[in-house]
Design an enzyme around this catalytic site. Structure first.
Site, short mmCIF file in Angstrom:
data_model
loop_
_atom_site.label_atom_id
_atom_site.label_comp_id
_atom_site.label_asym_id
_atom_site.label_seq_id
_atom_site.Cartn_x
_atom_site.Cartn_y
_atom_site.Cartn_z
N ASP A 71 3.97 3.55 0.83
CA ASP A 71 4.11 4.13 -0.52
C ASP A 71 5.10 5.29 -0.50
OD1 ASP A 71 1.79 2.73 -1.99
OD2 ASP A 71 0.82 3.52 -0.20
N ASP A 94 7.91 9.63 3.91
CA ASP A 94 8.26 10.60 2.86
C ASP A 94 7.23 11.70 2.70
OD1 ASP A 94 6.26 8.86 1.73
OD2 ASP A 94 6.81 9.64 -0.25
N ASP A 115 6.32 4.18 6.83
CA ASP A 115 5.30 4.45 5.83
C ASP A 115 5.54 3.45 4.70
OD1 ASP A 115 3.34 5.93 4.30
OD2 ASP A 115 5.04 6.72 3.16
#
Length: 218
Positions: A11, A167, A9
């Site tokens: 960001d 996250d 991922d």
């Protein structure tokens, strides 16, 4: 022999992009005559793609969704995506270590492809990735497994030799549905509850490289 692939991922996992997203949302609010946001408000809005981000921002200021606002935000943010955004401390070493160990790396993010490419280029790391799957690169995006699987295929990898790192609950869900283990980036923007179903929670970037190298694949 199939090389191992790690799908990152973006960001909240590789980069701390909240400052630039926050600034772009505040500029949007100025244009619309609405108050600016607190940093914590913006952090909670991230993870489900740019349209949902703008929908949440407008709703938080009592406004209905507006396509022109979305297009204005997208153009403004893409042009200024790397003014304050930076790799999380320790991530550069993770990328270098994986490259040296023969891993392929890919990006699987709900951020639009154009903004993703602009950010990776500005940070000088675009060339490290075998594939970049943005939120508008395929017909679906995370948490749909097709986003992860299409990115993995573009990177020349296989499910049995892949790991997702993210996250957000969308990362965990997409990975589980695709049959790929997910390491949860505990330093990112997601809450601890979002890690449910992850193979492991990694507390800081420095611990990610050994965790990946020790992970059993295939």
């Amino acid at each position: 022999m199939t090389p191992p692939v790690v799908l990152f991922d973006l960001d909240g996992t590789l980069v701390d992009s909240v400052p630039d997203i926050h600034a772009a949302l505040d500029r949007l609010m100025v244009r619309l005559g609405r108050p600016a946001f607190a940093r914590a408000e913006v952090t909670e809005m991230i993870g489900d793609g740019v349209r949902v981000l703008v929908e949440r921002a407008l709703a938080a200021r009592g406004l209905a969704f507006d396509q022109a606002a979305l297009e204005g935000f997208s153009a403004d943010y893409t042009a200024r995506a790397a003014e304050e955004t930076a790799l999380f401390p320790g991530i550069a070493e993770v990328l270098a270590g994986l490259e040296a160990a023969g891993w392929r790396m890919a990006i699987c993010t709900n951020k639009p492809a154009r903004a993703t490419a602009a950010l990776l280029g500005a940070l000088g790391i675009g060339g490290r990735f075998a594939a970049v799957g943005g939120g508008d690169s395929f017909p679906v995006r995370k948490p749909e497994p097709g986003h992860l699987l299409a990115t993995l295929e573009a990177a020349g990898g296989e499910v049995s030799h892949a790991v997702m790192v993210g996250d957000h609950r969308n990362d965990v869900l997409a990975a589980r549905r695709a049959g790929v283990p997910c390491l949860f980036a505990g330093w990112g923007y997601g809450t601890p509850e979002m890690a449910e179903g992850a193979a492991a929670v990694i507390g800081r970037p420095e611990a990610l490289l050994p965790a990946l190298l020790d992970h059993r694949l295939g």
